[in-house]
Enzyme design. Structure first.
Site, PDB file in Angstrom:
ATOM      1  N   GLU A 120       0.818  -1.214   0.000  1.00 56.16           N
ATOM      2  CA  GLU A 120       0.000   0.000   0.000  1.00 56.16           C
ATOM      3  C   GLU A 120       0.850   1.261   0.000  1.00 56.16           C
ATOM      4  O   GLU A 120       0.474   2.279  -0.588  1.00 56.16           O
ATOM      5  CB  GLU A 120      -0.873   0.026   1.261  1.00 56.16           C
ATOM      6  N   THR A 168      -5.199   8.987  -3.736  1.00 56.89           N
ATOM      7  CA  THR A 168      -5.057   8.893  -2.282  1.00 56.89           C
ATOM      8  C   THR A 168      -4.066   9.946  -1.789  1.00 56.89           C
ATOM      9  O   THR A 168      -4.261  10.551  -0.733  1.00 56.89           O
ATOM     10  CB  THR A 168      -4.595   7.478  -1.895  1.00 56.89           C
TER      11      THR A 168
HETATM   12  N1  HSE Z   1      -7.029   5.578   5.489  1.00 61.53           N
HETATM   13  C1  HSE Z   1      -6.621   5.856   4.150  1.00 61.53           C
HETATM   14  C2  HSE Z   1      -6.986   7.274   3.809  1.00 61.53           C
HETATM   15  C3  HSE Z   1      -7.335   4.900   3.231  1.00 61.53           C
HETATM   16  O1  HSE Z   1      -8.115   7.663   4.097  1.00 61.53           O
HETATM   17  O2  HSE Z   1      -6.157   7.996   3.268  1.00 61.53           O
HETATM   18  C4  HSE Z   1      -7.033   5.130   1.773  1.00 61.53           C
HETATM   19  O3  HSE Z   1      -6.008   4.358   1.315  1.00 61.53           O
END
Ligand code: HSE
Length: 293
Positions: A120, A168
């Site tokens: 990730e 993201t």
């Molecule tokens: N927790 C992460 C965010 C999830 O909200 O950026 C997305 O990959």
């Protein structure tokens, strides 16, 4: 080849930024692996043209490196990247479970979650585990630095995916660096309410527990049509609505499975009001990655 179905996921759930996650019963990625001298990646399916096949830049490739398990990896994407539905995490989770079995590594779920979280990191810049944990373990998960806690939950859901792209990285840049005491108190109250709701399979508590005023409002500005879709879903009977993960997907909690159709239609018309095409998945909390030999 050995095959794993790894589910899409919804992270954060409003009050659990970078901590809470839910496995969805659908959609899912399918990952196939076989031993090879060097890792190679082939990607088909939703949004495959946007996904790097260089193993150093692909979440599954990084997992192969982390587990020292070189393989020919084929990924059939069930959900496009940059959706907020844990697309990259599903590939990472699927690869972790598949390569663990292929090489008979005997890794625990926690070890697989750590390896998949490294995957990730190549996409989001941070090795957060809130999507990979539910994709591996299933159910509702609480992913912290000291480990993962999970509970099975039964909850009808709708996730609506507007036809816009939010990376993201961009969505993380708008998150405020500090919170006020008032905001912290609200978030703790919501997170506790939501966790209790998951244990009781209570959609009212889970819906209330999505509420927070720090991350979601900052990100809502990136999701054109979010306010309209949220209002329409609540009017159609959803108990709570929030941005799924980093967005642009939107998650709605429903009281009964039969409410999903109405809530899904309402969310689509909310996005339509904002001139945004979208698709809706009527789904539920699901299990973790499944291995087929
Ligand atoms: N927790 C992460 C965010 C999830 O909200 O950026 C997305 O990959």
């Amino acid at each position: 080849m050995l095959t794993v179905r790894a589910p899409a996921t919804s992270a954060n759930l409003g009050s659990g930024f970078d901590v809470f996650g839910l496995a969805l019963s659908a959609p899912a990625d399918v990952v196939r692996v076989e031993k090879a001298a060097e890792t190679t990646i082939e990607v088909t399916g939703a949004g495959s043209q946007y996904i790097p096949t260089d193993p150093a830049k692909n979440t599954a490739g990084v997992v192969a490196r982390e587990l020292d398990a070189p393989a020919r990896i084929e990924i059939d994407k069930g959900v496009r990247p940059a959706s907020g539905l844990g697309s990259s995490a599903a590939s990472a989770a699927g690869a972790a479970v598949a390569l663990n079995a292929l090489y008979d590594r005997g890794c625990s779920d926690e070890e697989l979650v750590r390896a998949a979280a490294e995957g990730e990191a190549v996409v989001s810049g941070a090795a957060h585990a809130d999507n990979v944990a539910p994709s591996i373990v299933g159910g509702f998960t609480i992913a912290r630095a000291d480990g993962v806690t999970s509970v099975d939950a039964e909850l009808p859901l709708v996730v609506c995916l507007p036809d816009i792209v939010v990376s993201t990285r961009d969505a993380r840049e708008v998150v405020p660096g500090t919170v006020s005491m008032e905001e912290m108190v609200e978030t703790v109250g919501s997170a506790a309410t939501l966790t209790t709701g998951m244990h009781r399979n209570d959609p009212e508590l889970v819906g209330r527990g999505l509420q927070e005023s720090v991350v979601t409002p900052a990100r809502a500005a990136l999701v054109t049509g979010y306010d309209e879709a949220k209002r329409a879903a609540l009017d159609a009977g959803a108990t709570g609505v929030t941005i799924s993960g980093a967005g642009p997907g939107v998650l709605a909690v429903c009281r009964r499975p039969e409410d999903r159709r109405r809530v899904a239609a309402a969310m689509l018309s909310g996005f339509d009001e904002a001139d945004i095409d979208a698709r809706a998945y009527q789904t539920a909390v699901g299990g973790g990655a499944e291995l087929f030999r």
